[in-house]
Design a protein around this motif. Structure first.
Motif, PDB file in Angstrom:
ATOM      1  N   THR A   7       0.846  -1.185   0.000  1.00 34.66           N
ATOM      2  CA  THR A   7       0.000   0.000   0.000  1.00 34.66           C
ATOM      3  C   THR A   7       0.882   1.235   0.000  1.00 34.66           C
ATOM      4  N   SER A   8       0.758   2.008  -1.006  1.00 33.91           N
ATOM      5  CA  SER A   8       1.658   3.145  -1.089  1.00 33.91           C
ATOM      6  C   SER A   8       1.004   4.445  -0.652  1.00 33.91           C
ATOM      7  N   GLN A  11      -4.469   8.370  -0.693  1.00 27.62           N
ATOM      8  CA  GLN A  11      -5.207   9.430  -1.366  1.00 27.62           C
ATOM      9  C   GLN A  11      -5.630   8.953  -2.739  1.00 27.62           C
ATOM     10  N   GLY A  16      -1.964  -1.221  -3.857  1.00 33.43           N
ATOM     11  CA  GLY A  16      -1.739  -2.323  -2.948  1.00 33.43           C
ATOM     12  C   GLY A  16      -2.901  -3.284  -2.975  1.00 33.43           C
TER      13      GLY A  16
ATOM     14  N   PHE B  76       0.768  -1.001  -7.593  1.00 31.59           N
ATOM     15  CA  PHE B  76       1.010  -1.677  -6.323  1.00 31.59           C
ATOM     16  C   PHE B  76       2.177  -1.098  -5.532  1.00 31.59           C
ATOM     17  N   LEU B  77       2.944  -0.229  -6.145  1.00 30.83           N
ATOM     18  CA  LEU B  77       4.204   0.155  -5.524  1.00 30.83           C
ATOM     19  C   LEU B  77       4.013   0.928  -4.223  1.00 30.83           C
ATOM     20  N   PRO B  78       4.715   0.499  -3.175  1.00 33.10           N
ATOM     21  CA  PRO B  78       4.610   1.225  -1.918  1.00 33.10           C
ATOM     22  C   PRO B  78       5.603   2.386  -1.849  1.00 33.10           C
ATOM     23  N   ILE B  79       5.743   3.063  -2.940  1.00 33.28           N
ATOM     24  CA  ILE B  79       6.658   4.214  -2.937  1.00 33.28           C
ATOM     25  C   ILE B  79       5.825   5.431  -2.564  1.00 33.28           C
ATOM     26  N   SER B  80       6.170   6.018  -1.436  1.00 27.79           N
ATOM     27  CA  SER B  80       5.415   7.207  -1.046  1.00 27.79           C
ATOM     28  C   SER B  80       6.383   8.346  -0.768  1.00 27.79           C
ATOM     29  N   GLN B 134       3.059  12.499   5.161  1.00 30.19           N
ATOM     30  CA  GLN B 134       3.070  11.798   3.870  1.00 30.19           C
ATOM     31  C   GLN B 134       2.580  12.787   2.817  1.00 30.19           C
ATOM     32  N   ASP B 136       1.105  14.546  -0.432  1.00 26.17           N
ATOM     33  CA  ASP B 136       0.026  14.321  -1.393  1.00 26.17           C
ATOM     34  C   ASP B 136       0.649  13.853  -2.693  1.00 26.17           C
ATOM     35  N   MET B 137      -0.056  12.986  -3.356  1.00 26.50           N
ATOM     36  CA  MET B 137       0.489  12.486  -4.619  1.00 26.50           C
ATOM     37  C   MET B 137       0.664  13.652  -5.582  1.00 26.50           C
ATOM     38  N   MET B 142      -0.435  11.045  -9.993  1.00 22.75           N
ATOM     39  CA  MET B 142      -1.872  10.716  -9.996  1.00 22.75           C
ATOM     40  C   MET B 142      -2.336  10.406 -11.416  1.00 22.75           C
TER      41      MET B 142
END
Lengths: 76, 307
Positions: A7-8, A11, A16, B76-80, B134, B136-137, B142
């Motif tokens: 889960t990335s 928003q 994920g 799926f990438l958990p890149i934040s 964290q 915002d995208m 997006m």
């Protein structure tokens, strides 16, 4: 065994997880499910669709995920 | 320790935080490029790295079809990304009393004040408390996610097609069906009467080896002598009794005695949707011949009178 859910961000569209192509139920996606089991299973009891990972056609994505998992293990 | 301009002293930590954020963003893009895309090819467009799955999908006709779905890994990438939400800066400055006034502007020189417990080299007097959030995208990411989610591709796996039918020439005998008359509602037909007969078709062996659709169309000889219920083609099956109903014409009594009234059955065989063969089978219907002879008008020739 703890499975990291991919889960990335929360928003907008939540990653994920993916939508089951048969019933549109959310299927949680984990490193374990993809890299070890090689399949995702829909949790909807009336659906239980099995999405089998085609490893040969997903090689680049799989190696990226392995690298990413190793990086996440290192920092955690 | 050298003295610095006061604005430099105040701005330095803020600039450092900006720089940190910029580096963080750059690293975010690097990670995204590294993990979400296929390796760059010379001069080519970079493709999204995808995971391919296969699954069984139920078709509306009840069959199951093997389907393939490709999902971009970026989904799926958990890149934040993270960014500084709040920063609290505590300075303890020591302003140099020799404040200069240069170029018409008051120039304050200062340095970080020495703390009371300055006996350890690690102690300081600039305290920065940063809270991260964290991020915002970014709009671009997006858009990428949106584009990639619409780029989930479902590809039907090729079905194992049955072998194409071998084009065997259809060889049917001239009369590929025999009919057995089982019942008749009357032995003879009379004008203006309902009549019914039951026939049983028997397909010849030559026809059975083809998956033929056999249909019949009814008519009569002479034309109009019989009128049928249901004028269209009717499908018949091997050894399956078939009832024919018709109404005789009131005029059949006017036909010559030698005229035979026949029930005509045009039989057609369709193989693979194509008309393969047809023949006409006829059943002669006995009719009551009127015994009443028409009155003969005899005209006698006048006798020759010899004078």
């Amino acid at each position: 065994m703890k499975h990291t859910t991919l889960t990335s961000h929360d928003q907008g569209k939540k990653s994920g997880q993916m939508m089951c192509p048969n019933c549109s139920e959310a299927i949680p996606v984990t490193f374990h499910a993809l890299l070890v089991e090689g399949k995702l299973i829909c949790k909807n009891p009336s659906c239980k669709t099995v999405l089998q990972l085609n490893r040969a056609q997903s090689q680049t994505a799989i190696s990226s995920m392995k690298k990413l998992q190793a990086g996440l293990k290192e920092i955690s | 320790m050298a003295d610095f301009d006061l604005h430099e002293l105040l701005a330095a930590p803020i600039l450092a935080m900006n720089e940190a954020e910029a580096q963080n963003s750059a690293r975010y893009v690097e990670l995204l490029e590294e993990y979400a895309f296929e390796p760059a090819k010379a001069g080519g467009i970079r493709k999204l790295s995808t995971l391919s799955f296969s699954y069984m999908r139920a078709e509306p006709d009840g069959t199951a079809q093997l389907q393939n779905v490709e999902i971009p890994l970026v989904q799926f990438l958990p890149i934040s990304g993270v960014s500084i939400e709040t920063a609290k800066l505590n300075y303890a400055l020591k302003i140099n009393p020799s404040t200069e006034k240069a170029s018409g502007r008051l120039k304050m020189l200062g340095r970080l004040a020495e703390t009371v417990e300055s006996n350890t080299p690690l102690s300081g007097n600039l305290n920065i408390e940063i809270q991260l959030k964290q991020v915002d995208m970014p709009q671009g990411v997006m858009s990428l996610l949106q584009a990639s989610s619409s780029g989930v591709r479902e590809v039907p796996m090729p079905k194992e097609e049955p072998a194409p039918p071998v084009d065997v020439p259809v060889e049917l005998p001239d009369k590929f069906i025999d009919f057995e008359v089982l019942e008749k509602s009357a032995k003879v037909i009379a004008p203006g009467q309902d009549y019914a007969t039951v026939i049983r078709p028997s397909f010849v062996e030559g026809l059975k080896k083809y998956d033929a659709k056999v249909s019949l169309t009814l008519s009569s000889h002479p034309k109009g002598a019989l009128s049928f219920e249901g004028q269209d083609k009717q499908v018949i099956n091997d050894r399956e009794d078939f009832k024919i109903k018709f109404l005789t014409s009131p005029r059949i009594d006017e036909y010559k005695a030698s005229t035979k009234v026949k029930l005509l059955i045009l039989v057609s065989a369709e193989i693979d949707g194509k008309e393969a063969a047809q023949f006409t089978h006829s059943i002669v219907l006995q009719r009551r011949i009127s015994r009443k002879r028409p009155e003969k008008i005899i005209t006698k020739k006048p006798r020759k009178v010899i004078k």
